[in-house]
Design a protein around this motif. Structure first.
Motif, short mmCIF file in Angstrom:
data_model
loop_
_atom_site.label_atom_id
_atom_site.label_comp_id
_atom_site.label_asym_id
_atom_site.label_seq_id
_atom_site.Cartn_x
_atom_site.Cartn_y
_atom_site.Cartn_z
N ALA A 1 0.93 9.05 0.55
CA ALA A 1 1.60 10.16 -0.13
C ALA A 1 3.06 9.84 -0.49
N ARG A 2 3.62 8.81 0.14
CA ARG A 2 5.01 8.46 -0.14
C ARG A 2 5.12 7.60 -1.40
N PRO A 3 6.20 7.72 -2.14
CA PRO A 3 6.38 6.86 -3.33
C PRO A 3 6.62 5.42 -2.90
N ALA A 4 6.21 4.51 -3.76
CA ALA A 4 6.43 3.09 -3.50
C ALA A 4 7.90 2.73 -3.70
N THR A 5 8.30 1.60 -3.14
CA THR A 5 9.66 1.11 -3.35
C THR A 5 9.84 0.76 -4.82
N PRO A 6 10.80 1.35 -5.50
CA PRO A 6 10.95 1.09 -6.93
C PRO A 6 11.45 -0.33 -7.20
N ILE A 7 11.05 -0.86 -8.33
CA ILE A 7 11.50 -2.18 -8.76
C ILE A 7 12.85 -2.03 -9.46
N LYS A 8 13.76 -2.90 -9.16
CA LYS A 8 15.09 -2.83 -9.73
C LYS A 8 15.06 -3.00 -11.26
N GLU A 9 15.91 -2.24 -11.92
CA GLU A 9 16.04 -2.38 -13.37
C GLU A 9 16.90 -3.60 -13.69
N LYS A 10 16.58 -4.21 -14.80
CA LYS A 10 17.38 -5.35 -15.26
C LYS A 10 18.80 -4.89 -15.56
N PRO A 11 19.82 -5.61 -15.10
CA PRO A 11 21.21 -5.20 -15.37
C PRO A 11 21.57 -5.40 -16.84
N ASP B 1 -2.77 -1.73 18.91
CA ASP B 1 -2.17 -0.75 18.00
C ASP B 1 -1.10 -1.40 17.14
N PRO B 2 -1.18 -1.21 15.82
CA PRO B 2 -0.13 -1.75 14.96
C PRO B 2 1.13 -0.89 15.05
N ALA B 3 2.23 -1.45 14.56
CA ALA B 3 3.49 -0.70 14.53
C ALA B 3 3.47 0.35 13.44
N GLY B 4 2.64 0.14 12.42
CA GLY B 4 2.58 1.07 11.31
C GLY B 4 1.55 0.61 10.30
N ILE B 5 1.52 1.27 9.15
CA ILE B 5 0.54 0.94 8.13
C ILE B 5 1.12 1.25 6.75
N HIS B 6 0.80 0.39 5.79
CA HIS B 6 1.11 0.63 4.39
C HIS B 6 -0.24 0.88 3.71
N ALA B 7 -0.41 2.02 3.05
CA ALA B 7 -1.72 2.35 2.51
C ALA B 7 -1.61 3.11 1.20
N LYS B 8 -2.65 2.97 0.39
CA LYS B 8 -2.80 3.76 -0.83
C LYS B 8 -4.28 4.10 -0.96
N THR B 9 -4.59 5.39 -1.05
CA THR B 9 -5.97 5.82 -1.23
C THR B 9 -6.02 6.77 -2.42
N LEU B 10 -7.05 6.63 -3.24
CA LEU B 10 -7.13 7.41 -4.47
C LEU B 10 -8.57 7.55 -4.93
N GLY B 11 -8.77 8.40 -5.93
CA GLY B 11 -10.11 8.65 -6.45
C GLY B 11 -10.46 7.71 -7.59
N HIS B 12 -11.43 8.15 -8.41
CA HIS B 12 -11.92 7.35 -9.52
C HIS B 12 -12.45 8.31 -10.58
N PRO B 13 -12.31 7.98 -11.86
CA PRO B 13 -12.79 8.90 -12.91
C PRO B 13 -14.27 9.24 -12.83
N ASP B 14 -15.07 8.37 -12.20
CA ASP B 14 -16.52 8.57 -12.18
C ASP B 14 -17.04 9.25 -10.92
N THR B 15 -16.15 9.76 -10.07
CA THR B 15 -16.62 10.40 -8.84
C THR B 15 -15.90 11.73 -8.64
N THR B 16 -16.58 12.63 -7.94
CA THR B 16 -16.01 13.97 -7.72
C THR B 16 -15.30 14.08 -6.38
N VAL B 17 -15.38 13.06 -5.52
CA VAL B 17 -14.69 13.14 -4.23
C VAL B 17 -13.22 12.79 -4.41
N SER B 18 -12.41 13.29 -3.48
CA SER B 18 -10.96 13.17 -3.64
C SER B 18 -10.46 11.73 -3.58
#
Length: 354
Positions: free
Chosen positions: A344-354, A202-219
């Motif tokens: 479903a969680r937002p990614a870590t944002p990239i810092k803005e240039k000072p 068993d892993p300690a956790g997981i980082h994941a992103k799942t999404l659809g596609h313009p050419d398919t009707t599944v979520s």
């Protein structure tokens, strides 16, 4: 190349005195995989029941088994192993009508989410069932062989496990998927997550992103994930079901790389689905040459033999471990749930240039 590397185990031992199998559900997975596998292995099938009476009669006639007129008639079969080839939403209701203490094999996934998986687990406990979930990829000839290589020491310490899939999957074949909130991880990549648990724990956790596609009707039809294991292990998967540009650069492989050797296998059923192409298995020891290991079967339908044989043998005491038991399967469902929560969680944002 050692004798073990040339001839790793590719099948699960047969049950000595298998019980009759009663199949609940008569969909395409039953006629494409369950029944062909059981006939191939000589496992006895008593009969089938589906809510669609016409489908029940058609499947029973084609495979020369009993068509049960009701769930009550099916579950009254004595000394049976119950094969629940059902959509996840239907599992709990059927489990509650099984005989107390019965052996049962549940089609994956174990519910549509972790809450349903927990309810199914509790229902199995309440009925005192000897229950397993059909995570049959673990029992495919190619994965049994790789696991045998791993356990023999031929791979050494596993440090890199990768699943890569770039295919064109005909989602239109499964009309019921349209409108489902969860699809890709829950119904497909769940196999890969379960297999990584099988090899790595068993892993300690997981980082994941799942999404659809313009050419398919599944979520969702594309997923990327990194499983969090202690160093030096890296475990990743990259899945794209929308590569609709011909077969030249389509691929679907698992790579298990260790300190002493590496094994790569092609999951052929996912290429040109549902026709598929042959599975392949390759092994290379450190400092050696790549060698192809001939396979004795394919994921579909041969893996379905192993998962049923394990359940049958566990019931009779021939096997000490029920490999995909519901207690273990719940952990795979917990990993799936964590993947969706991560996505479903937002990614870590990239810092803005000072």
């Amino acid at each position: 190349m050692s004798e073990m590397s040339r001839n790793p185990a590719q099948s699960w031992a047969a049950a000595g005195s298998p019980r009759p199998i009663v199949i609940i559900g008569g969909g395409s997975i039953v006629t494409d995989a369950h029944l062909p596998a059981y006939r191939m292995a000589g496992l006895p099938v008593a009969g089938v029941f589906d809510l669609d009476a016409e489908r029940t009669r058609a499947v029973a006639a084609e495979w020369d088994i009993t068509p049960y007129a009701s769930l009550e008639e099916a579950t009254a079969t004595e000394n049976a192993v119950f094969d629940l080839a059902l959509p996840p939403v239907a599992h709990q209701g059927v489990i509650e009508q099984l005989p107390e203490g019965a052996p049962a094999l549940l089609q994956k996934p174990m519910g549509r989410n972790l809450a349903e998986a927990t309810a199914i687990l509790q229902a199995c406990r309440a009925k005192k069932l000897t229950a397993a979930v059909n995570f049959q990829l673990r029992f495919s000839p190619m994965m049994l062989a790789i696991h045998d290589l791993y356990k023999s020491g031929a791979l050494g310490q596993l440090v890199d496990v990768e699943l890569h899939a770039n295919t064109m999957t005909p989602w239109h074949l499964w009309a019921f998927l349209k409108g489902m909130e969860r699809v890709e991880i829950l119904l497909h990549s769940i196999h890969y997550l379960d297999l990584m648990r099988h090899f790595l724990g068993d892993p300690a956790g997981i980082h994941a992103k799942t999404l659809g596609h313009p050419d398919t009707t599944v979520s969702q039809s594309r997923t990327a994930a990194i499983l969090d294991y202690p160093a030096p292990v890296r475990a990743v998967l990259s899945v794209n079901h929308n590569h609709d540009f011909g077969p030249k650069f389509q691929d679907c492989y698992f790579r298990f790389e260790g300190t002493e050797g590496v094994s790569i296998t092609t999951l052929g059923v996912n290429l040109d689905y549902p026709k598929g192409v042959p599975d392949e298995l390759w092994f290379c020891a450190r400092g050696g040459q790549w060698q192809q290991i001939p396979l004795s079967g394919t994921w579909f339908p041969h893996a379905f033999i192993g998962v049923m044989n394990n359940l049958q043998r566990f019931v009779t005491g021939e096997d000490e471990t029920l490999v995909t038991n519901v207690e273990d399967a719940w952990k795979t469902m917990a990993l799936v749930e964590a993947a969706y929560e991560s996505s479903a969680r937002p990614a870590t944002p990239i810092k803005e240039k000072p």
